[in-house]
Design a protein around this motif. Structure first.
Motif, mmCIF file in Angstrom:
data_model
loop_
_atom_site.group_PDB
_atom_site.id
_atom_site.type_symbol
_atom_site.label_atom_id
_atom_site.label_comp_id
_atom_site.label_asym_id
_atom_site.label_seq_id
_atom_site.Cartn_x
_atom_site.Cartn_y
_atom_site.Cartn_z
ATOM 1 N N HIS B 196 0.859 -1.182 0.000
ATOM 2 C CA HIS B 196 0.000 0.000 0.000
ATOM 3 C C HIS B 196 0.898 1.236 0.000
ATOM 4 C CE1 HIS B 196 -2.814 3.053 1.425
ATOM 5 N NE2 HIS B 196 -3.746 2.278 0.906
ATOM 6 N N LEU B 198 0.941 3.909 1.448
ATOM 7 C CA LEU B 198 1.279 4.519 2.735
ATOM 8 C C LEU B 198 2.568 3.935 3.291
ATOM 9 C CD1 LEU B 198 -2.140 4.886 4.606
ATOM 10 C CD2 LEU B 198 -0.593 6.714 3.910
ATOM 11 N N GLU B 267 1.342 11.926 -1.374
ATOM 12 C CA GLU B 267 0.436 10.834 -1.010
ATOM 13 C C GLU B 267 -0.249 11.070 0.329
ATOM 14 O OE1 GLU B 267 3.290 7.731 -1.292
ATOM 15 O OE2 GLU B 267 2.729 7.181 -3.323
ATOM 16 N N LEU B 270 -3.788 10.071 1.349
ATOM 17 C CA LEU B 270 -4.102 8.686 1.687
ATOM 18 C C LEU B 270 -4.224 8.484 3.195
ATOM 19 C CD1 LEU B 270 -1.673 6.852 -0.756
ATOM 20 C CD2 LEU B 270 -4.156 7.092 -0.958
ATOM 21 N N SER B 273 -7.872 8.699 3.515
ATOM 22 C CA SER B 273 -8.818 8.159 2.531
ATOM 23 C C SER B 273 -8.646 6.664 2.315
ATOM 24 C CB SER B 273 -8.621 8.881 1.199
ATOM 25 O OG SER B 273 -7.283 8.740 0.778
ATOM 26 N N SER B 274 -7.829 5.996 3.118
ATOM 27 C CA SER B 274 -7.568 4.595 2.818
ATOM 28 C C SER B 274 -8.226 3.622 3.788
ATOM 29 C CB SER B 274 -6.061 4.330 2.798
ATOM 30 O OG SER B 274 -5.411 5.265 2.011
ATOM 31 N N TYR B 277 -6.492 0.908 6.090
ATOM 32 C CA TYR B 277 -5.063 1.188 5.968
ATOM 33 C C TYR B 277 -4.704 2.467 6.729
ATOM 34 C CZ TYR B 277 -5.064 -2.377 2.344
ATOM 35 O OH TYR B 277 -5.200 -3.546 1.670
ATOM 36 N N SER B 278 -5.560 3.497 6.566
ATOM 37 C CA SER B 278 -5.300 4.746 7.289
ATOM 38 C C SER B 278 -5.270 4.486 8.789
ATOM 39 C CB SER B 278 -6.382 5.778 6.975
ATOM 40 O OG SER B 278 -6.416 6.028 5.593
ATOM 41 N N SER B 330 -0.395 -4.587 4.725
ATOM 42 C CA SER B 330 -0.476 -3.590 3.654
ATOM 43 C C SER B 330 -0.295 -4.232 2.282
ATOM 44 C CB SER B 330 0.577 -2.512 3.840
ATOM 45 O OG SER B 330 1.814 -2.961 3.315
ATOM 46 N N ALA B 332 -1.249 -5.994 -0.977
ATOM 47 C CA ALA B 332 -2.507 -6.059 -1.731
ATOM 48 C C ALA B 332 -2.869 -7.503 -2.016
ATOM 49 C CB ALA B 332 -2.345 -5.298 -3.034
#
Ligand SMILES: Nc1nc2c(c(=O)[nH]1)N[C@H]1C(S)=C(S)[C@@H](COP(=O)(O)OP(=O)(O)OC[C@H]3O[C@@H](n4cnc5c(=O)[nH]c(N)nc54)[C@H](O)[C@@H]3O)O[C@H]1N2
Ligand SMILES: Nc1nc2c(c(=O)[nH]1)N[C@H]1C(S)=C(S)[C@@H](COP(=O)(O)OP(=O)(O)OC[C@H]3O[C@@H](n4cnc5c(=O)[nH]c(N)nc54)[C@H](O)[C@@H]3O)O[C@H]1N2
Ligand code: SF4
Ligand code: SF4
Ligand code: SF4
Ligand code: SF4
Ligand code: SF4
Ligand SMILES: [Mo]
Lengths: 723, 394, 265
Positions: B196, B198, B267, B270, B273-274, B277-278, B330, B332
């Motif tokens: 990810h 981040l 970035e 993010l 907005s993730s 993940y955020s 993180s 994918a």
């Protein structure tokens, strides 16, 4: 997917032959010796041997890579018109049939109850003596007609038929009535030949495929030709109640209502005739019966066909016009396993006539000879005994236009069960799995119950063999010779690539041995397989050793067939007097097929790319790459009924039940379900396949097209309920 | 003799029975994994070829970073008053690395030829760097720890020689350590398409290095605190305070570069907005950095064993979470395929971790690990087995 | 700026519009290369059935190693079990592999597979059938494909053919040759009638992560050297300062003592 076959035992492929190899080090086995002499193998036994695929009836040419007496890879033979260097997925997997750990490698004689699967190994002498004595016993007690013979198309079938005719039985079952009787009989009635050849040349513009699922029911070269045509931008109209892989490639997919292809094609004829779009010159010169046809199709307007087919009238009209506009570079494909409804013969007739009207003869279709070639020698034979008994499948009595060589296999069983007109007592089966391929499996097994003696020639213990009294193991297609097969202007050779494993023997050998024991030795005037082929080759002045490394022999060019047809009129018969004289309509007429009652579905069948019929599900490599067999079910209907993907359901027909998981998909009409065929095996001798999927044959009700004798496979209606 | 042994066993803290049992269990499962392969014993797949073992390894290496941090402080920068902390820290480091290697052996598909790492190196591989540095560094840790092992044996005469070369060896060790701490981050640069954004960054090596410094020190502090309550010997509170003084500075630097990078690469949006993940990212930052920065900024915290322990646990938790994020959370999914460890993966992990605790406790109990530390007297007299029990070498 | 790498000698051109999902390529590959039964070097990517009955679509394409010009797997492999040949074939030496599975993670296309069920497993990866190439044969998958979806030949020819096809039938194809730029360029090239994401192809950048990786790993020895020097310097400086300080203190002490003695006198 199976894990049983790890890389480690992959390398041991063909360990069964190890014994033969050890001996071979002292004296090379015959196969290797011949291959080496022909320059195909080097001194360490590596090289390529040309032969022919037998994973389906298309029989592509192959080159088998041999290493240390084992086949390690199969390649498409570029020199063969059916493969052109390619092999389909089944052809590629072929060596896993040959090296199937479940191969039957010794003659087996049943010891347990029938169907229990207990057999003992026997020597060939014992098995053949026993088989012959039982057959003779039946012949002497009940007459030769009490023995039923059945076999699916294969290269040694001439000798199977030889045995049957010499034995004197009229009862012959082939796969054809399960497969393409409708197409063949329709072609014979129209063109006087079984199946004209299709031409996919650069100029081709338009194809109508009526349920011919070429991208899954694969014929390597034709699948490739259709692909190339689509790549060039040829317009392809595809009719199928399912969104198959062919539908995904077609320009237009029309999810036609099952059984109404006839209405669709009649409407095409209506438009083409009504709007004068046909090839007048061609029709005038080369066809008979146009007026009768025109009069009949007058009523079949697109508006009439639309509610029946559920394809709108404009689309039908447009397709008719487009087809005619593209003519003669247009092709209405006959389809193959067109045995879907009792009106399938008429559908096929309408298709053949559609081609004739636009005059595409010798442009997208041309005459094709049968399988024999007059240039090859034949094996001398005394005349066969006269057969007076009538056939149990009622050909020709009830099916006057069905050729005897085709027969109406599925109808045999009723006669067996009723003993009318006489009782059959024995069944000789070769390269066929009727327990699975005939509709209504329970009925087939009942008919088996009536038999005193059943013998099956196969390479594995398929379901039919499982219920037999004797299993005679044939050498696989990579281990044996077969008679030459003419294709175009060459005759191709099947030759052994490896030594037969175990005790397996070629069918040519088995039939001859059996013939001799039945006192019919005179009918088998060949020493061995090589001698057989040499007799075929004699007129050409070559021997089998001369053609080994090429794998084929050129035939002298045949004469061009131009515009003549082997029909009573010598022309293309739009109206068939032959049909009319036996009480059928001389031109195609609408014949409404039955529809499922409320709450029931059409049960569809259809090939998947990774299996052939009922004989390859045990192939471990194909199993690895095949999808799980499931019941396709329309997504909207599933939602209405609260069914979800992966649910287990029970499928119930008039004659049977099946337990299977759902594949919920938009890719099928709401009024249909589809079950992957070829699964649900009964034989526990198939360790990979046993326990997978469910059998659609157990569900199919036996319906037969009264004209061509084709079984009607989409005419079975089922209910589906969650379990 | 036997009686003495029984007595020993009886006086052993009870939790050691549990950890020993867990170790045995884990190792048996590990043996099974070696026999049948990774397929049946793990949930690893083509989509997730690395799992919780690698996450554990990375977290452990980060926490073991205390050893080189302290060695650098004590020997290179010559903060001599921190000297008393080196032995327990080096021991913890060595055990940490050993457990990493045990896990790696379970993880390697072809553990039977692990030596190819040395015979056929690929110099552009970050993993090669990691494995070479870790091996070399473990040897150095053994070297650093050797006085503890030798002091009471007849190889005592080696001690002066060992001492003589300690500084150059430590310098090499610190270098190696810096290299592999950062290379562990480098490893994930090539995996950037799978991480990810981040976490995916060219600065991963720096992030990993800095965070390992902070978490390494935290482990020393946490270890000393725990040892204080369990064994009754520990570090002077002044030493601990001195160590923890570094933490807020390191973490502040970490936070600055981390956010700086996100701002520069554009970035930063993010961060909010993730979704999950955020949350994970903020979890690392708030609990692993901001809170401990706040805590250790206060002298009172630095001079309180309890507060320091809590602060250290926050840092360690944050770094562990970070390593799990980078190696696992993180990553994918491929065509929706996700990864949850098989129970056997967990069992092996628990076994190795339990083994770690067992061995550390035993060593701390029998060897002069805290010899140079102030021995604090608690009301309940704790057994000092070294005086009565025969030393290992006798 | 990307790492300078030569173009591969051979290339694939895979046209998704031809693939019928027959899996002949998969079997050919598995048999040719004796791939274990639970693994495969080549598989089918697909869009799934899209749309609503009866307006349905489905596309498929075979997927195997892209044979990158600057392969991440090669850069990642701990033990040089993966290498890129002069011809541009990314090959695997099963005798070197230690099974760390870093290559599996490093590959941006998700290519390398693993024999998960073997006690001593190996990586499963397309090697362009180099043994067949050496014998003048096409790779097994390309040779058998009944529809011609997999073409194989000189890389330049494949690239030119790809561009010819998409420009000649602009309505049919997406105007992009997948693999021309992806991950720094690959020997396997694709054209397709649907966007590549819909086929499940990874969206790969134009520079291989192998490049960034090398930037760091190749700089490492230098950093290490600098560190050694720096640390030694620091040690010596601090030691010196400390010794100086100690001496000064000593001297001050001495002075003090001397002073005291003088005063006493
Ligand atoms: N992979 C593979 N290839 C094969 C074979 C094989 O077993 N496997 N077998 C070979 C043989 S022997 C044959 S005969 C051919 C057969 O090849 P095809 O003639 O293509 O036969 P099927 O696949 O049986 O059926 C084709 C389609 O008919 C559809 N269908 C069912 N009912 C109707 C209907 O009323 N109208 C229309 N328009 N469509 C309908 C089904 O949904 C199915 O998709 O394939 C040959 N090739
Ligand atoms: N439900 C349903 N029924 C169908 C169909 C369908 O799609 N669905 N399709 C129909 C069609 S199109 C056809 S053509 C028929 C086919 O019907 P069958 O011909 O009865 O079926 P196959 O599975 O082709 O049978 C081939 C048998 O030959 C064996 N065999 C394979 N190789 C050899 C060999 O070298 N030597 C010998 N001696 N035996 C060998 C196999 O093991 C297998 O048992 O089925 C029809 N029935
Ligand atoms: S179509 Fe496939 S199975 Fe049939 S003969 Fe050709 S290669 Fe063999
Ligand atoms: S062989 Fe060709 S058509 Fe078949 S799945 Fe492979 S690429 Fe597609
Ligand atoms: S596609 Fe993956 S495995 Fe193939 S060369 Fe590129 S990085 Fe390596
Ligand atoms: S698994 Fe094998 S090939 Fe892959 S990176 Fe590790 S050592 Fe190299
Ligand atoms: S090139 Fe060879 S190894 Fe690669 S996918 Fe094709 S058949 Fe398999
Ligand atoms: Mo058929």
């Amino acid at each position: 997917m199976s894990n049983e076959f790890s890389r480690r035992n992959f390398l041991q492929l063909g360990a069964v032959t190890a014994g033969a190899l050890a001996v071979g080090q002292m004296l090379p086995p015959a196969v290797a010796r011949a291959a080496e002499a022909a320059g195909m193998l080097n001194s360490s036994g590596d090289g390529y041997v040309p032969s022919m695929c037998e994973m389906c009836v298309w029989r592509c040419g192959l080159l088998a890579r041999v290493k240390d007496g084992r086949v390690v890879k199969l390649e498409g033979n570029p020199e063969h018109p059916h493969s052109r260097g390619h092999l389909c997925v089944r052809g590629q997997s072929g060596l896993f049939n040959t090296y199937d750990p479940d191969r039957v490698l010794n003659p087996l004689i049943r010891v347990g109850k029938r169907g229990e699967g207990r057999f003992r190994k026997a020597s060939w002498d014992e098995a053949l003596d026993y088989t012959a004595s039982r057959m003779l016993q039946i012949k002497e007690t009940y007459g030769p007609e009490a023995m039923v013979f059945s076999s699916t198309h294969n290269l040694s079938q001439v000798q199977f038929e030889n045995l049957l005719y010499a034995f004197g039985s009229p009862n012959y079952g082939t796969q054809r009535s399960l497969c393409f009787n409708a197409m063949i009989v329709a072609n014979m009635m129209t063109y006087g030949m079984e199946e004209p050849e299709r031409i996919y040349d650069e100029d081709l513009q338009y194809i109508i495929l009526t349920g011919r699922n070429l991208m899954e029911a694969i014929s390597t070269s034709e699948t490739g030709e259709l692909s190339a045509a689509i790549g060039r931008g040829v317009k392809v109209i595809y009719l199928d109640p399912r969104f198959t892989k062919t539908a995904a490639k077609a320009t237009e997919w029309l999810p036609i209502k099952p059984g109404t292809d006839l209405a669709f094609h009649l409407a095409l004829l209506h438009v083409i005739i009504g709007e004068g779009l046909y090839n007048h010159r061609f029709v005038d010169s080369y066809t008979v019966g146009f007026d009768e046809l025109a009069a009949e199709v007058e009523q079949y307007t697109p508006e009439w066909a639309a509610p029946l087919t559920e394809i709108d009238a404009d689309t039908i009209r447009r397709i008719a016009r487009e087809f005619a506009a593209a003519a003669p570079h247009a092709l209405a494909h006959n389809g193959w396993r067109t045995s879907n409804f009792i009106n399938s013969f008429q559908t096929q007739r309408a298709i053949t006539i559609l081609n004739a009207l636009v005059g595409n003869w010798n442009v997208t279709m041309r005459a094709a000879g049968g399988e024999g070639s007059s240039a090859l020698g034949s094996i001398p034979q005394p005349p066969y005994p006269r057969i007076s008994a009538q056939r149990l499948d009622h050909v020709p009595a009830r099916f006057p236009v069905v050729p005897l060589k085709l027969g109406v296999f599925q109808e045999l069983r009723d006669s067996i069960l009723t003993g009318d007109p006489y009782q059959a007592h024995g069944w000789f089966i070769s390269r066929q799995n009727p327990v699975m391929s005939l509709p209504d499996r329970a009925k087939t097994l009942q008919a088996f119950e009536m038999m005193d003696f059943i013998v099956t020639v196969d390479i594995i213990a398929n379901d039919t063999a499982w219920f037999s009294d004797v299993i005679l193991p044939e050498a696989s297609y990579l281990e044996r010779y077969d008679p030459l097969l003419p294709v175009g202007d060459r005759a191709y050779l099947r030759q052994p690539v490896i030594e037969p494993q175990g005790e397996a023997k070629s069918a040519l050998w088995i039939y001859k041995q059996l013939g001799e024991r039945l006192g019919l030795g005179d009918y088998f005037q060949y020493e061995d397989e090589e001698d057989y082929i040499n007799q075929q080759l004699a007129p050409l002045g070559v021997t089998v050793d001369d053609i080994r490394s090429k794998g084929y022999v050129d035939l002298p060019p045949g004469e061009e067939i131009g515009f003549e047809w082997n029909t009573p009129s010598g022309k293309i018969e739009l109206f068939s007097d032959t049909l009319a004289r036996v009480g059928f309509s001389g031109v195609p007429v609408w014949d409404a097929p039955p529809e499922p009652p409320e709450g029931q579905f059409y049960l569809l069948t259809g090939k998947v790319g990774q299996a052939t019929q009922f004989g390859t599900q045990n192939n471990q490599m194909l199993h690895k790459y095949a999808d799980e067999p499931r019941l396709w079910f329309n997504d909207t209907v599933a939602e209405d009924r609260g069914l979800a993907d992966g649910d287990w359901v029970e499928v119930i027909s008039e004659v049977g039940k099946a337990h299977i998981r759902l594949r919920v998909t938009p890719a099928i009409r709401p009024d249909c379900v589809y079950l992957t065929p070829g699964y649900g095996h009964l034989s526990k001798g198939l360790t990979t396949a046993f326990g997978l999927g469910a059998s659609d044959s157990a569900l199919h009700v036996t319906y037969t097209d009264p004209i061509s004798g084709s079984q009607a496979l989409s005419q079975t209606f089922v209910t589906v309920r969650k379990v | 003799m036997l009686q003495k042994l029984l007595h020993e066993l009886r006086t052993m803290p009870k939790f050691l029975y549990v950890t020993a049992a867990l170790t045995l269990l884990g190792l048996s499962v590990g043996l099974y994994r070696m026999i049948v392969g990774l397929g049946p014993t793990t949930n690893l797949s083509k989509a997730f070829p690395w799992g919780v073992w690698i996450s554990f390894d990375l977290a452990t290496v980060a926490l073991s970073g205390g050893a080189f941090t302290l060695a650098a402080l004590v020997y290179v920068l010559q903060f001599e008053d921190l000297h008393s902390a080196t032995r327990p820290t080096v021991l913890a480091g060595l055990l940490g690395y050993s457990s990493v290697m045990v896990i790696l052996l379970f993880d390697l598909g072809r553990w039977d030829r692990f030596y190819n790492v040395f015979l056929h190196p690929n110099v552009s591989s970050a993993l090669l760097e990691v494995s070479w540095c870790i091996t070399a560094y473990s040897l150095i840790l053994i070297y650093e720890l050797s006085p503890v092992l030798l002091e009471k044996t007849r190889f005592k005469w080696l001690l002066p020689t060992i001492k003589k070369y300690t500084v150059p060896i430590v310098i090499i060790g610190v270098t190696l350590s810096t290299m592999h701490q950062s290379s562990l981050g480098t490893m994930f640069i090539i995996m950037s398409p799978r991480l990810h954004p981040l976490w995916s960054s060219m600065l991963l090596p720096v992030f990993f290095l800095v965070s390992s410094l902070a978490s390494g020190i935290s482990l020393v502090i946490a270890g000393a605190s725990v040892s204080y309550w369990l064994f009754g010997h520990s570090l002077k509170i002044k030493t601990m305070a001195k160590l923890s003084w570094f933490i807020p500075w390191l973490l502040a630097f970490y936070v600055v570069i981390k956010f700086g990078e996100l701002v520069i690469t554009g970035e930063w949006d993010l961060l909010f907005s993730s979704g999950g993940y955020s949350l994970l990212f903020w979890g690392e930052i708030i609990f692993g950095a901001l809170i401990p920065i706040g805590m250790f900024a206060f002298r009172q915290v630095r001079f309180s064993r309890v507060a320091s322990l809590i602060g250290a646990l926050f840092v360690m938790g944050g770094v562990i979470l970070n390593r799990f994020d980078v190696t696992w959370f993180s990553i994918a999914p491929v065509q929706g395929e996700t990864y949850t460890p098989h129970w056997m993966e967990i069992a092996i992990l628990v076994g190795v971790a339990a083994g770690l605790v067992t061995v550390y406790s035993l060593v701390a109990r029998y060897l002069p690990v805290y010899e140079e530390t102030d021995t604090f007297k608690r009301n309940t007299p704790l057994p000092r087995p070294l005086e009565e029990a025969p030393a290992a070498g006798d | 700026m990307a790492h300078q790498v030569n173009n591969p000698r051979y290339g694939f051109l895979i046209d998704a519009s031809y693939c019928i999902d027959c899996r002949s390529c998969m079997v050919a590959c598995s048999v040719e290369n004796e791939v274990p039964m639970d693994s495969t070097r080549i598989w089918i990517k697909e869009t799934g059935i899209t749309g609503k009955y009866p307006d349905l679509k489905r596309f498929t394409a075979p997927f195997h190693c892209m044979h990158c010009k600057d392969p991440s797997c090669v850069s990642a492999c701990t033990v040089s079990a993966l290498t890129r040949s002069e011809d541009g074939i990314v090959n695997y030496d099963q005798d070197l592999c230690i099974g760390c599975r870093y290559c599996i993670y490093a590959c941006p296309f998700g290519v390398p597979n693993y024999e998960w069920d073997e006690p001593l497993p190996l990586v499963v990866k397309c090697d362009m059938c180099y043994a067949r190439l050496a014998e003048g044969q096409q790779p097994a998958c390309a040779a058998t494909c009944p529809t011609g979806a997999i073409q194989f030949g000189k890389y330049e020819d494949m690239l030119a053919e790809a561009h010819r096809k998409i420009s000649e039938q602009p309505d049919k194809y997406v105007q992009h040759v997948y693999g021309e730029e992806e991950n720094g360029g690959t020997a396997t090239l694709y054209i397709s009638p649907v966007p590549f994401e819909e086929l499940g192809f990874p969206i790969a950048g134009e520079t291989s992560p192998a490049y960034s990786n090398r930037l760091v790993t190749e700089g490492t020895p230098m950093v290490a050297g600098m560190m050694l020097v720096g640390l030694s310097g620091a040690y010596l400086t601090i030691k010196h300062i400390k010794e100086e300080a100690a001496r000064e203190r000593e001297e001050a002490e001495k002075e003090k003592l001397a002073q005291a003695a003088v005063e006493e006198n």
